[in-house]
Design an enzyme around this catalytic site. Sequence first.
Site, short mmCIF file in Angstrom:
data_model
loop_
_atom_site.label_atom_id
_atom_site.label_comp_id
_atom_site.label_asym_id
_atom_site.label_seq_id
_atom_site.Cartn_x
_atom_site.Cartn_y
_atom_site.Cartn_z
N TYR A 7 58.26 24.93 -2.43
CA TYR A 7 56.85 24.86 -2.84
C TYR A 7 55.96 25.68 -1.90
O TYR A 7 55.17 26.53 -2.33
CB TYR A 7 56.42 23.39 -2.86
N GLY A 10 62.18 10.12 -7.52
CA GLY A 10 62.29 11.57 -7.34
C GLY A 10 62.13 12.37 -8.62
O GLY A 10 62.61 13.49 -8.72
N GLU A 69 47.66 14.19 1.55
CA GLU A 69 48.89 14.96 1.29
C GLU A 69 48.98 16.19 2.19
O GLU A 69 50.02 16.48 2.78
CB GLU A 69 48.90 15.37 -0.19
N ASP A 122 47.66 16.87 -8.90
CA ASP A 122 48.31 15.56 -9.04
C ASP A 122 47.33 14.41 -8.81
O ASP A 122 47.26 13.47 -9.60
CB ASP A 122 49.49 15.45 -8.07
#
Length: 387
Positions: free
Chosen positions: A224, A124, A162, A174
């Site tokens: 987010y 995490g 994703e 990313d």
Amino acid sequence: MNTSDLKQEFTEAFDTKPERVFFSPGRINLIGEHTDYNGGHVFPCAITIGTYGVYAPRTDTTVRMYSANIPDAGIVTFDVNDLSYDKAAGWTNYPKGMMDEIAKTGVKFDHGFDFYVHGNMPDGAGLSSSASIELLTGIMLNTGFNLGISQLDLVKIGQKCENNYVGVNSGIMDQFAVGMGKKDQAILLDTNTMDYSYAPVKLGNNVIVIMNTNKRRELADSKYNERRSECEEALRRLQTKLDIKSLGDLTNDQFDEAAYLINDETLIKRARHAVFENQRAIRATKALADDDLTTFGELVTASHVSLHFDYEVTGKELDTLAETAWKQPGVLGARMTGAGFGGCGIAIVDKDQVDAFKENVGKVYRDTIGYDADFYIAEIADGPKEL
């Protein structure tokens, strides 16, 4: 981790012989945060901590996956002909999502396989473990099934996995940082055009220290998506008078002149961060190329200040690390990195001061937050590869 240990772990998990071993890095972003979905520039690099994978083909259509990091999940099994999302499948939805997105391009997986995964990234920590496993799966499938997909296409497939499969509305940074990484180089990526260039990370007598808050953050559950929609709304209001495609199209002065169109204090702050951070990323890349480490460090610090006041994604843990780091001798700059709300920060620190830095920042963090932060020296790595 060495390959013989990983192969032994594979055999213990599956009671069969492994065939190939792969590694996919994690990433840090030096500057350009929350700009990748706003058409701005990012400046990330891959790092030497990441995810290892061991693969062996099967003669049937069964896929078996096991993660050393989540042993309680046990061996997760599915069939290559059923790649549908299954919440109960947990972490395996990332590799399964990659398979699903690749299958959509017309690829037929004609056999199953066993896949053992072991990451050495802190849990995490916001160092892109999800992108790391997506691109690990990408190179494993590409090699194991001889697919011939380009690395850039695997990066794009990772983002689709994703967004479409896992359901996180993330930008491309990313996957790009992980998939296109080069040793000792950062990547300046224009997320509007996908133009990119490599820049040597020459820090003189300084190193990058990763500061882990040890506060878990779950990207899908964080704010987010809320920040993303706030920026989209600010852009929509600016577009009533301006011919722009993204916030990244604006200079700082152009934004200041047009901010009145947004007509909402919170949305103005969100958009201002996206615009100004984009310019900071461009300036920081130039400063690094010019060996102007003082300016580079100042821009890194200014990034955190903006993420705190305008974007409001830092939180007490990351603020404590960054603000304490700024006061230490030998520190050029420090900021949060990644999505925020926990996870990691980075600091540019004189090599000779690193031990004192860890001790001093660690003590203040423990006294303020109540538990320990962890510190590691970041080494900049290549992208995914077979070992």
